[in-house]
Design a protein around this motif. Structure first.
Motif, mmCIF file in Angstrom:
data_model
loop_
_atom_site.group_PDB
_atom_site.id
_atom_site.type_symbol
_atom_site.label_atom_id
_atom_site.label_comp_id
_atom_site.label_asym_id
_atom_site.label_seq_id
_atom_site.Cartn_x
_atom_site.Cartn_y
_atom_site.Cartn_z
ATOM 1 N N PRO A 1 -5.212 6.985 3.917
ATOM 2 C CA PRO A 1 -6.278 6.032 3.583
ATOM 3 C C PRO A 1 -6.792 6.250 2.171
ATOM 4 C CG PRO A 1 -7.089 7.724 5.082
ATOM 5 C CD PRO A 1 -5.616 7.943 4.960
ATOM 6 N N GLN B 1 -9.505 6.716 0.599
ATOM 7 C CA GLN B 1 -10.901 7.150 0.580
ATOM 8 C C GLN B 1 -10.977 8.408 -0.264
ATOM 9 O OE1 GLN B 1 -11.825 7.969 4.635
ATOM 10 N NE2 GLN B 1 -11.045 6.019 5.338
ATOM 11 N N LYS C 1 -0.901 -5.997 3.588
ATOM 12 C CA LYS C 1 -1.058 -4.766 4.374
ATOM 13 C C LYS C 1 0.046 -4.672 5.432
ATOM 14 C CE LYS C 1 -5.951 -4.142 3.489
ATOM 15 N NZ LYS C 1 -7.324 -4.057 3.993
ATOM 16 N N TYR D 1 -1.313 -2.436 8.766
ATOM 17 C CA TYR D 1 -2.437 -1.510 8.728
ATOM 18 C C TYR D 1 -3.697 -2.248 8.305
ATOM 19 C CZ TYR D 1 -0.822 -1.479 3.885
ATOM 20 O OH TYR D 1 -0.412 -1.853 2.638
ATOM 21 N N SER D 2 -4.833 -1.680 8.649
ATOM 22 C CA SER D 2 -6.085 -2.407 8.450
ATOM 23 C C SER D 2 -7.004 -1.762 7.411
ATOM 24 C CB SER D 2 -6.838 -2.510 9.783
ATOM 25 O OG SER D 2 -7.089 -1.219 10.310
ATOM 26 N N VAL D 3 -6.605 -0.625 6.859
ATOM 27 C CA VAL D 3 -7.453 0.067 5.892
ATOM 28 C C VAL D 3 -6.793 0.051 4.523
ATOM 29 C CG1 VAL D 3 -8.459 1.572 7.639
ATOM 30 C CG2 VAL D 3 -6.395 2.309 6.453
ATOM 31 N N GLU E 1 -5.825 1.961 13.378
ATOM 32 C CA GLU E 1 -5.722 1.498 11.995
ATOM 33 C C GLU E 1 -4.295 1.075 11.632
ATOM 34 O OE1 GLU E 1 -9.187 4.346 12.222
ATOM 35 O OE2 GLU E 1 -7.116 4.322 12.948
ATOM 36 N N ILE F 1 -5.121 1.731 1.480
ATOM 37 C CA ILE F 1 -4.307 2.935 1.497
ATOM 38 C C ILE F 1 -3.895 3.339 0.092
ATOM 39 C CG2 ILE F 1 -3.417 2.390 3.796
ATOM 40 C CD1 ILE F 1 -0.686 1.757 2.412
#
Lengths: 111, 112
Positions: A91, A93, A68, A25-27, A3, A29
């Motif tokens: 992340p 989430q 990102k 980064y790919s998510v 990630e 945050i």
């Protein structure tokens, strides 16, 4: 796929040089962290960013949320800056406060 | 103020044994998280505790467990040790989850 991606993996610089380490980064945050790890293992948290730019002494960290991407800059590098620099993200989430880590950039500053 | 204290600093264990590592957070910090660092996998999140409750757990087998006490000190336990468990185990504390981590110096575990 990780990630968090960092570049370069290794960096050698002459004392006094301006240094840039990049992190993508790919998510989504909620925060990005820059960490410094010296030989022996201890980790120091340098910055925590959620937007914009932070400066501490010769260190500057920037983040572009839309792209990102984050960068860590070291001005007037010194041999004592030699360490592994690690980018990590929290992340975005619900209930997730763990960190995803990049593989680190090993910086060597030569006198 | 005192930093994050991890004990012991170094440990050698034999395959099949179990091990308990300790982490004392900065005074006032209620969140403690644990990480494993190996040359092959880098840093990986193990678990996080806040107010004695495990809030998150990384992708590790059930042999890895932890707990947090009422004084916020945390322990992690690894049972039935394997050679691949040899690593630097780091803990970090923060006032609240996800904010302002301070890392300890780590415990270097070697499994032989």
């Amino acid at each position: 796929k990780n990630e968090v991606e960092q570049s370069p993996q290794n960096l050698t610089a002459q004392e006094g040089e301006f240094i840039t380490i990049n992190c993508s980064y790919s998510v989504g945050i909620s925060a990005l962290h820059w960490l410094q790890q010296h030989p022996g293992g201890g980790i120091v948290s340098l910055f925590m960013l959620s937007s914009g730019k932070k400066k501490h002494g010769r260190l500057i960290a920037t983040i572009n949320i839309q792209e990102k991407h984050s960068s860590l800059h070291i001005t007037a590098s010194h041999p004592r800056d030699s360490a592994v620099y690690i980018c990590a993200v929290t992340p975005n989430q619900t209930g997730a406060n763990n960190l995803f880590f990049g593989t680190g950039t090993r910086l060597t500053v030569i006198p | 103020k005192a930093g994050v204290t991890q004990t012991p600093r170094y440990l050698i264990k034999t395959r099949g044994q179990q091990v308990t590592l300790s982490c004392s957070p900065i005074s006032g910090h209620r969140s403690v998280s644990w990480y494993q660092q190996t040359p092959g996998q880098g840093l990986q999140f193990l678990f996080e505790y806040f107010s004695e409750t495990q809030r998150n757990k990384g992708n590790f087998p059930g042999r890895f467990s932890g707990r947090q006490f009422s004084n916020s000190r945390s322990e992690m336990n690894v049972s039935t040790l394997e050679l691949g468990d040899s690593a630097l185990y780091l803990c970090a504390s923060s006032p609240t989850p996800g904010y302002g981590y301070t890392f300890g110096s780590g415990t270097r575990l070697t499994v032989v």
